[in-house]
Design an enzyme around this catalytic site. Structure first.
Site, mmCIF file in Angstrom:
data_model
loop_
_atom_site.group_PDB
_atom_site.id
_atom_site.type_symbol
_atom_site.label_atom_id
_atom_site.label_comp_id
_atom_site.label_asym_id
_atom_site.label_seq_id
_atom_site.Cartn_x
_atom_site.Cartn_y
_atom_site.Cartn_z
ATOM 1 N N VAL A 1 0.844 -1.206 0.000
ATOM 2 C CA VAL A 1 0.000 0.000 0.000
ATOM 3 C C VAL A 1 0.875 1.250 0.000
ATOM 4 O O VAL A 1 0.626 2.211 -0.744
ATOM 5 C CB VAL A 1 -0.969 -0.015 1.222
ATOM 6 N N CYS A 2 1.924 1.232 0.817
ATOM 7 C CA CYS A 2 2.832 2.387 0.878
ATOM 8 C C CYS A 2 3.462 2.647 -0.481
ATOM 9 O O CYS A 2 3.652 3.808 -0.881
ATOM 10 C CB CYS A 2 3.928 2.163 1.913
ATOM 11 N N THR A 3 3.788 1.581 -1.190
ATOM 12 C CA THR A 3 4.392 1.742 -2.518
ATOM 13 C C THR A 3 3.446 2.503 -3.445
ATOM 14 O O THR A 3 3.849 3.432 -4.155
ATOM 15 C CB THR A 3 4.749 0.359 -3.104
ATOM 16 N N LEU B 1 3.142 6.362 -2.171
ATOM 17 C CA LEU B 1 4.247 7.272 -2.487
ATOM 18 C C LEU B 1 4.341 7.512 -3.990
ATOM 19 O O LEU B 1 4.678 8.616 -4.434
ATOM 20 C CB LEU B 1 5.562 6.769 -1.889
#
Ligand code: BEZ
Length: 213
Positions: free
Chosen positions: A45-47, A50
């Protein structure tokens, strides 16, 4: 533990980032800022988050907003992960990521919620005005990626209402009618809002968005 609220001065700090060491308030300068934490590098999810922030750079630039991310991973991890973000999200990460291994910034901004996870930061968002005051705080759990269109929408409202005596109603989007601030007497509206207004109730007065031609 930090207990930050709207209107508080955003705590200043120095930090190592993927774009060099920064002194936060100096780095913000006269811009608006978004400081946002993510749980960890090399997570799916973070990928996507960002990558999305990188792709929205022109929208943030248009609004004079600088973005800066944070997790408690180290600098080398961030730098290596950025290559994956660029590759998988088809973008170039164009904003700094803070390496907060000692949790210094995370603790200043209360980004670790131990009953959710005692090691990783949650998905906190702080919008900071050019006066360095906190204008918005939103916190999401690790499992829910943020909606950055909503963040742009909120910034449009924050910037509009900072400079005009209006508020924005539910689901408002840039260009739509606004609510006249309750502090304005109805008799004073025509002078302040020459585009006109509609009084639905004495406390509910609608006017076109004032900063549009
Ligand atoms: C993610 O970024 O994909 C993620 C991180 C921590 C927990 C769950 C998801």
């Amino acid at each position: 533990m930090a207990n930050l609220r709207l209107g508080d001065t955003a705590p200043d700090f120095t930090a190592q980032t993927t774009q060099g060491d920064i002194h936060f308030h100096d780095w913000l300068g006269d811009s608006w800022g978004i400081l946002f934490s993510h749980p960890a590098d090399y997570t799916p999810v973070c990928t996507t988050e960002l990558g999305t922030v990188a792709k929205y750079k022109s929208e943030f630039d248009k609004r004079n907003v600088k973005t800066i991310a944070l997790s408690v991973d180290g600098l080398e991890s961030h730098k290596a992960w950025i290559k994956d973000i660029n590759e998988t999200q088809h973008t170039e990460v164009n904003f700094p990521i803070i390496a907060d291994e000692d949790h210094k910034v995370a603790e200043l901004y209360d980004m670790i919620h131990p009953n959710a996870n005692d090691k990783q930061t949650v998905r906190s968002v702080f919008v900071i005005g050019p006066d360095k005051k906190i204008k918005l705080i939103i916190v999401y759990p690790a499992s829910t990626g943020r909606n950055f269109d909503e963040l742009l929408r909120v910034i449009d409202s924050l910037q509009l209402t900072a400079y005009h005596k209006v508020a924005t109603p539910a689901n408002w989007k840039f260009g739509e009618d606004c609510v006249v601030s309750p502090s304005i007497a109805t008799k004073d509206i025509p002078e302040i809002f020459p585009k006109g207004f509609k009084e639905i109730k004495p406390y509910l007065r609608i006017t076109p968005q004032p900063n549009l031609n």
